[in-house]
Design a protein around this motif. Structure first.
Motif, PDB file in Angstrom:
ATOM      1  N   LEU A   1      42.871   2.180  14.364  1.00 49.98           N
ATOM      2  CA  LEU A   1      41.546   2.798  14.389  1.00 49.98           C
ATOM      3  C   LEU A   1      41.593   4.234  14.910  1.00 49.98           C
ATOM      4  O   LEU A   1      40.554   4.877  15.026  1.00 49.98           O
ATOM      5  CB  LEU A   1      40.586   1.974  15.249  1.00 49.98           C
ATOM      6  CG  LEU A   1      40.204   0.602  14.691  1.00 49.98           C
ATOM      7  CD1 LEU A   1      39.379  -0.177  15.701  1.00 49.98           C
ATOM      8  CD2 LEU A   1      39.456   0.735  13.373  1.00 49.98           C
ATOM      9  N   ASP A   2      42.777   4.732  15.217  1.00 50.83           N
ATOM     10  CA  ASP A   2      42.901   6.106  15.718  1.00 50.83           C
ATOM     11  C   ASP A   2      42.614   7.110  14.607  1.00 50.83           C
ATOM     12  O   ASP A   2      43.039   6.933  13.460  1.00 50.83           O
ATOM     13  CB  ASP A   2      44.309   6.362  16.252  1.00 50.83           C
ATOM     14  CG  ASP A   2      44.545   5.668  17.589  1.00 50.83           C
ATOM     15  OD1 ASP A   2      43.589   5.105  18.150  1.00 50.83           O
ATOM     16  OD2 ASP A   2      45.702   5.701  18.059  1.00 50.83           O
ATOM     17  N   ILE A   3      41.909   8.167  14.947  1.00 50.44           N
ATOM     18  CA  ILE A   3      41.625   9.258  14.017  1.00 50.44           C
ATOM     19  C   ILE A   3      42.417  10.477  14.457  1.00 50.44           C
ATOM     20  O   ILE A   3      42.285  10.945  15.595  1.00 50.44           O
ATOM     21  CB  ILE A   3      40.121   9.591  13.982  1.00 50.44           C
ATOM     22  CG1 ILE A   3      39.331   8.417  13.393  1.00 50.44           C
ATOM     23  CG2 ILE A   3      39.871  10.865  13.175  1.00 50.44           C
ATOM     24  CD1 ILE A   3      37.831   8.604  13.433  1.00 50.44           C
ATOM     25  N   ARG A   4      43.238  10.982  13.552  1.00 50.08           N
ATOM     26  CA  ARG A   4      44.000  12.209  13.786  1.00 50.08           C
ATOM     27  C   ARG A   4      43.636  13.192  12.687  1.00 50.08           C
ATOM     28  O   ARG A   4      43.474  12.799  11.535  1.00 50.08           O
ATOM     29  CB  ARG A   4      45.499  11.917  13.806  1.00 50.08           C
ATOM     30  CG  ARG A   4      45.917  11.027  14.968  1.00 50.08           C
ATOM     31  CD  ARG A   4      47.401  10.729  14.983  1.00 50.08           C
ATOM     32  NE  ARG A   4      47.759   9.924  16.143  1.00 50.08           N
ATOM     33  CZ  ARG A   4      47.667   8.603  16.194  1.00 50.08           C
ATOM     34  NH1 ARG A   4      47.226   7.929  15.128  1.00 50.08           N
ATOM     35  NH2 ARG A   4      48.004   7.941  17.291  1.00 50.08           N
ATOM     36  N   ILE A   5      43.533  14.455  13.061  1.00 44.48           N
ATOM     37  CA  ILE A   5      43.044  15.452  12.106  1.00 44.48           C
ATOM     38  C   ILE A   5      44.004  16.624  11.981  1.00 44.48           C
ATOM     39  O   ILE A   5      44.793  16.907  12.874  1.00 44.48           O
ATOM     40  CB  ILE A   5      41.639  15.962  12.487  1.00 44.48           C
ATOM     41  CG1 ILE A   5      41.660  16.653  13.864  1.00 44.48           C
ATOM     42  CG2 ILE A   5      40.628  14.817  12.468  1.00 44.48           C
ATOM     43  CD1 ILE A   5      40.380  17.397  14.204  1.00 44.48           C
ATOM     44  N   ALA A   6      43.885  17.301  10.846  1.00 41.96           N
ATOM     45  CA  ALA A   6      44.573  18.568  10.585  1.00 41.96           C
ATOM     46  C   ALA A   6      43.512  19.575  10.174  1.00 41.96           C
ATOM     47  O   ALA A   6      42.560  19.222   9.465  1.00 41.96           O
ATOM     48  CB  ALA A   6      45.609  18.390   9.475  1.00 41.96           C
ATOM     49  N   CYS A   7      43.650  20.825  10.611  1.00 45.15           N
ATOM     50  CA  CYS A   7      42.628  21.836  10.341  1.00 45.15           C
ATOM     51  C   CYS A   7      43.234  23.103   9.742  1.00 45.15           C
ATOM     52  O   CYS A   7      44.305  23.545  10.168  1.00 45.15           O
ATOM     53  CB  CYS A   7      41.881  22.207  11.628  1.00 45.15           C
ATOM     54  SG  CYS A   7      40.959  20.866  12.385  1.00 45.15           S
ATOM     55  N   GLY A   8      42.525  23.692   8.790  1.00 43.81           N
ATOM     56  CA  GLY A   8      42.875  24.990   8.236  1.00 43.81           C
ATOM     57  C   GLY A   8      41.718  25.953   8.424  1.00 43.81           C
ATOM     58  O   GLY A   8      40.554  25.565   8.270  1.00 43.81           O
ATOM     59  N   ILE A   9      42.031  27.200   8.775  1.00 43.42           N
ATOM     60  CA  ILE A   9      41.001  28.208   9.043  1.00 43.42           C
ATOM     61  C   ILE A   9      41.357  29.511   8.344  1.00 43.42           C
ATOM     62  O   ILE A   9      42.493  29.971   8.408  1.00 43.42           O
ATOM     63  CB  ILE A   9      40.845  28.460  10.556  1.00 43.42           C
ATOM     64  CG1 ILE A   9      40.351  27.193  11.266  1.00 43.42           C
ATOM     65  CG2 ILE A   9      39.894  29.637  10.823  1.00 43.42           C
ATOM     66  CD1 ILE A   9      40.356  27.291  12.781  1.00 43.42           C
ATOM     67  N   ASP A  10      40.371  30.092   7.666  1.00 48.77           N
ATOM     68  CA  ASP A  10      40.527  31.426   7.070  1.00 48.77           C
ATOM     69  C   ASP A  10      39.247  32.205   7.313  1.00 48.77           C
ATOM     70  O   ASP A  10      38.248  31.667   7.826  1.00 48.77           O
ATOM     71  CB  ASP A  10      40.841  31.320   5.575  1.00 48.77           C
ATOM     72  CG  ASP A  10      41.375  32.628   4.995  1.00 48.77           C
ATOM     73  OD1 ASP A  10      41.738  33.533   5.778  1.00 48.77           O
ATOM     74  OD2 ASP A  10      41.433  32.758   3.759  1.00 48.77           O
ATOM     75  N   HIS A  11      39.254  33.467   6.945  1.00 49.77           N
ATOM     76  CA  HIS A  11      38.087  34.332   7.126  1.00 49.77           C
ATOM     77  C   HIS A  11      37.965  35.271   5.933  1.00 49.77           C
ATOM     78  O   HIS A  11      38.971  35.744   5.402  1.00 49.77           O
ATOM     79  CB  HIS A  11      38.227  35.163   8.410  1.00 49.77           C
ATOM     80  CG  HIS A  11      37.041  36.037   8.684  1.00 49.77           C
ATOM     81  ND1 HIS A  11      36.871  37.269   8.073  1.00 49.77           N
ATOM     82  CD2 HIS A  11      35.957  35.850   9.456  1.00 49.77           C
ATOM     83  CE1 HIS A  11      35.741  37.800   8.477  1.00 49.77           C
ATOM     84  NE2 HIS A  11      35.165  36.969   9.322  1.00 49.77           N
TER      85      HIS A  11
END
Length: 201
Positions: free
Chosen positions: A122-132
């Motif tokens: 039930l663990d939630i792990r995330i990956a994130c991408g950021i641009d501008h």
């Protein structure tokens, strides 16, 4: 005609216009009426294809719902706009890159805290991408542009669990010393991508 209908109408007119100068005029209207400069954050839940295979669609969807309920107030808390949820992804935009990174850091912290009280499945792990950069925004519907595409590539394809990846363009807008990051390069479809990695936990 509402904003979404007008946006689609302008796109159709652009695609059907033979004269280059008229297409340019339509494009100018699109950028004038729908264009914004924003930081874009794309969050992807890591390992969820395998999780859905092992535990089934109900398990998968229940965790997606938990992600949504956790993400929305955090995005709001950094003056962000939640653009949409799609499958196990969250798409948001922020007034600046520092706000987007701060939101990504808090998102990771929130899920890590929740994971301490749940079994592994039930663990939630995330990956994130950021641009501008400049994007086209249809309020309440969607957003489009190179920064959206690059944030998607970083968040969905290149970042691992607990990673926040920023484009070089985004990193250049972070005040010196605010966040520590490691420079790296990816080769994607024959294109060299310059990025920066922030690892959480």
């Amino acid at each position: 005609m509402d904003a979404a209908e007008r946006f689609q109408d302008l796109l159709l007119r652009h695609s059907q216009e033979a004269a280059a100068e008229r297409r340019d005029a339509i494009e100018e209207v699109l950028w004038r009426d729908f264009g914004l400069e924003r930081a874009v954050l794309v969050l992807d839940m890591s390992g969820f294809s395998a999780l859905a295979q092992r535990h089934g669609i109900v398990h998968y969807l229940s965790m997606v719902r938990r992600m949504q309920l956790t993400a929305e107030p955090i995005v709001d808390g950094y003056e962000g706009t939640l653009v949409k949820f799609e499958a196990d992804n969250c798409y948001a935009m922020f007034p600046d890159v520092a706000a987007a990174v701060s939101a990504a850091l808090e998102l990771n912290q929130a899920f890590a805290a929740a994971n301490a009280d749940t079994p592994d499945e039930l663990d939630i792990r995330i990956a994130c991408g950021i641009d501008h950069g400049r994007i086209l925004v249809v309020p309440g519907r969607d957003f489009y542009g190179v920064p959206v595409n690059r944030a998607c590539k970083l968040g969905e394809d290149l970042a691992g669990a607990g990673e926040i990846l920023l484009t070089a363009e985004a990193m250049a807008r972070v005040p010196d010393g605010l966040f520590a990051a490691t420079a790296l390069r990816f080769d994607v479809s024959g294109i060299r991508v310059e990025a920066f990695r922030l690892r959480v936990g």
